[in-house]
Scaffold this motif. Structure first.
Motif, PDB file in Angstrom:
ATOM      1  N   PHE A  37      47.191  33.981  30.709  1.00 46.53           N
ATOM      2  CA  PHE A  37      46.718  34.714  31.887  1.00 46.53           C
ATOM      3  C   PHE A  37      45.252  35.084  31.702  1.00 46.53           C
ATOM      4  O   PHE A  37      44.428  34.908  32.612  1.00 46.53           O
ATOM      5  CB  PHE A  37      47.569  35.967  32.097  1.00 46.53           C
ATOM      6  N   TYR A  40      42.916  31.666  31.555  1.00 49.36           N
ATOM      7  CA  TYR A  40      42.714  30.954  32.811  1.00 49.36           C
ATOM      8  C   TYR A  40      42.093  31.829  33.886  1.00 49.36           C
ATOM      9  O   TYR A  40      41.537  31.305  34.859  1.00 49.36           O
ATOM     10  CB  TYR A  40      44.029  30.336  33.279  1.00 49.36           C
ATOM     11  N   SER A  41      42.163  33.130  33.736  1.00 47.36           N
ATOM     12  CA  SER A  41      41.402  33.999  34.630  1.00 47.36           C
ATOM     13  C   SER A  41      39.912  33.760  34.439  1.00 47.36           C
ATOM     14  O   SER A  41      39.148  33.634  35.405  1.00 47.36           O
ATOM     15  CB  SER A  41      41.735  35.473  34.363  1.00 47.36           C
ATOM     16  N   ALA A 170      47.482  33.530  36.863  1.00 42.13           N
ATOM     17  CA  ALA A 170      46.154  34.085  36.602  1.00 42.13           C
ATOM     18  C   ALA A 170      45.190  33.897  37.770  1.00 42.13           C
ATOM     19  O   ALA A 170      44.598  34.873  38.264  1.00 42.13           O
ATOM     20  CB  ALA A 170      45.585  33.502  35.311  1.00 42.13           C
ATOM     21  N   PRO A 171      44.964  32.664  38.270  1.00 45.29           N
ATOM     22  CA  PRO A 171      44.036  32.521  39.401  1.00 45.29           C
ATOM     23  C   PRO A 171      44.521  33.211  40.667  1.00 45.29           C
ATOM     24  O   PRO A 171      43.706  33.727  41.441  1.00 45.29           O
ATOM     25  CB  PRO A 171      43.950  30.998  39.594  1.00 45.29           C
ATOM     26  N   THR A 174      44.025  37.250  39.912  1.00 43.39           N
ATOM     27  CA  THR A 174      42.624  37.649  39.760  1.00 43.39           C
ATOM     28  C   THR A 174      41.763  37.130  40.904  1.00 43.39           C
ATOM     29  O   THR A 174      40.759  37.756  41.248  1.00 43.39           O
ATOM     30  CB  THR A 174      42.059  37.171  38.410  1.00 43.39           C
ATOM     31  N   VAL A 193      37.519  40.206  37.549  1.00 44.26           N
ATOM     32  CA  VAL A 193      38.348  39.168  36.932  1.00 44.26           C
ATOM     33  C   VAL A 193      38.306  39.291  35.416  1.00 44.26           C
ATOM     34  O   VAL A 193      39.340  39.242  34.737  1.00 44.26           O
ATOM     35  CB  VAL A 193      37.874  37.771  37.380  1.00 44.26           C
ATOM     36  N   ALA A 197      41.299  40.135  32.829  1.00 43.63           N
ATOM     37  CA  ALA A 197      41.615  39.244  31.712  1.00 43.63           C
ATOM     38  C   ALA A 197      41.676  40.028  30.404  1.00 43.63           C
ATOM     39  O   ALA A 197      42.547  39.786  29.549  1.00 43.63           O
ATOM     40  CB  ALA A 197      40.573  38.129  31.615  1.00 43.63           C
TER      41      ALA A 197
END
Length: 502
Positions: A37, A40-41, A170-171, A174, A193, A197
């Protein structure tokens, strides 16, 4: 890197079971979920943030942003080689994971500070921390099962689902936060973001800290290495590594880093070939086959990693993201297409391989890699069609070509990525399996760095345009398709070099 000469594996504790698997698997699942998470954020926002924060939204900053993203990706994979060595030889897996998580969390909060030097220093912390964390959390999953336990592969499959669940959410989370929190435009909120993270990485650290007792000693330091002196030495090494990584990012850059990675790869290849020659002709042939596949693997990831750079700039500037009711689809949400596709398509592709295997028609390793390259290329073909035929009066393409491209790339990833590490263990000389693993990660690192250089070329001095995107993505299609067809054609030769390894 892992030991390959232990005469007998360590005994596996008699763990309590949950849903048919050792209970610590689920703790590792959630630890990795939160780490992915966090990772990839940052991945979806990094290049966009650089342009927005340090170039005030000027597209001329896309070139430098792409180079930084490529170098960051490359160094994440390259430092994983050393992280595995530290865990195996010095302080054990548990301590390595805890140290890596703590340093990575600190770095994620640091990159939220809107100052370029501090930002690069924070990236260096993230790279060093993730290099110590990522290879070792995966290694611990295998240590929960006996060598011949039939549940081992299913355990890794469940763990892999945790990776993709974190990558998928994650995307979405965030990206929504960046678009919603505070009353400022989306591009001014990337710091939200990074803060999210950092919180995710703290959760990962806490999850492992409180759950590690359930491991019952698995992953602890080897007998005689329990003292804290080694931890102090590792901390000193990390402290020295952070400014070194900072210099690679700020001074040497992606071009210089490519030369360095290339030299390292040549050194690894030479070690493997010399050792294989010492053993015999068959091991030598197998190493040659492995190096051929490594070269094609570099090419695959060079274009796959466009998702963090040129694909993001395409989504932000050249894709019509207006949806029903005037709602705008967040740029970051495109990054969830790949993990969602993995979650949906991985079981289906597994059934396809099993069906073909029953008919003795499952593709060999080089053929699967060739198919992976072809599918990756087909994704770029869809973008070529969109940019050449579907541009509207505003200079925008529809939503669907980029989405379909992500799906096609994911099919390609599923053809080659899951078999990569297994292939290395089968083809490498027994005494240098760890070195061969280093070669595999170096191929990923080289691909990641080349992706940044390519994205910089596509953006040019003034930022991405429809013309430059079409030119760059056309190059991607022809190179990937040509390489994929070439590998499919020479697959019989590579198979002969592998001497029966499948």
């Amino acid at each position: 890197m892992t030991r390959t000469s232990d005469p007998t594996p360590a005994a596996v504790p008699d763990y309590p079971q949950t849903l048919g698997h050792p209970r610590p698997l689920w703790m590792l699942f959630m630890t990795e979920f939160w780490e992915r998470f966090a990772f990839y954020s940052v991945s979806w926002a990094l290049a966009l943030y650089v342009v927005a924060q340090f170039y005030h939204g000027d597209p001329a900053g896309q070139g430098w942003a792409s180079g930084i993203y490529g170098a960051y990706t490359a160094l994440i994979y390259a430092t994983g080689i050393f992280g595995g060595y530290v865990a195996d030889k010095l302080i054990g897996y548990q301590r390595s994971i805890l140290l890596g998580a703590a340093v990575m969390a600190a770095g994620l909060f640091v990159i939220a500070v809107p100052e370029r030097t501090t930002f690069l220093f924070g990236l260096a912390l993230v790279i060093v921390g993730d290099g110590l964390f990522k290879p070792n959390i995966s290694s611990m999953v295998g240590q929960l099962y006996g060598r011949d336990d039939p549940r081992r592969d299913r355990g890794f499959t469940l763990f892999y689902m945790g990776i993709n669940a974190g990558s998928f959410l994650a995307p979405l989370v965030t990206g929504w936060m960046a678009a919603t929190f505070t009353r400022t435009p989306l591009e001014q909120n990337y710091r939200v973001v990074f803060f999210a993270a950092g919180v995710g990485m703290v959760l990962s650290l806490l999850w492992f800290w409180f759950g590690r007792r359930g491991l019952r000693g698995v992953g602890r330091p080897a007998p005689g290495a329990e003292g804290r002196g080694r931890v102090a030495w590792v901390l000193l090494g990390m402290a020295a590594g952070v400014p070194l990584i900072y210099l690679l990012l700020s001074r040497i850059g992606a071009t210089g880093l490519q030369w360095l990675l290339g030299l390292l790869f040549v050194g690894v290849a030479a070690m493997l070939l010399v050792e294989a020659l010492r053993v015999g002709q068959v091991p030598f042939h197998r190493v040659v086959a492995m190096l051929i596949i490594f070269a094609f693997n570099i090419l695959f990831w060079m274009f796959y990693f466009q998702l963090g750079t040129s694909f993001n700039f395409l989504a932000a500037n050249l894709v019509d993201r207006k949806m029903f009711g005037g709602w705008t689809f967040p740029v970051g949400w495109f990054q969830s297409v790949s993990p969602l596709s993995i979650l949906l398509l991985a079981p289906l592709l597994t059934l396809v391989w099993a069906w073909l295997d029953r008919r003795r028609a499952e593709p060999s390793i080089p053929r699967k890699f060739g198919l992976g390259l072809v599918f990756n290329g087909l994704g770029f073909l869809v973008l070529m069609y969109g940019l050449s035929r579907l541009l509207d009066a505003r200079g925008l393409i529809p939503f669907w070509p980029l989405t379909v491209c992500y799906v096609m790339q994911t099919v390609g990833e599923l053809c080659l990525s899951p078999i990569g590490l297994s292939m290395v263990t089968k083809l490498a000389p027994p005494r240098l399996v760890g070195v061969a693993m280093g070669g595999w990660f170096l191929s990923l690192a080289e691909g990641g760095n080349l992706s940044g250089l390519l994205a910089s070329r596509i953006s040019g001095e003034h930022g991405m345009t429809a013309v430059s995107a079409l030119s760059g993505f056309s190059f991607g299609f022809w190179l990937l398709a040509g390489a994929g067809v070439l590998l499919l054609l020479i697959a019989p030769l590579v198979n002969r070099l592998m001497h029966g390894v499948r």
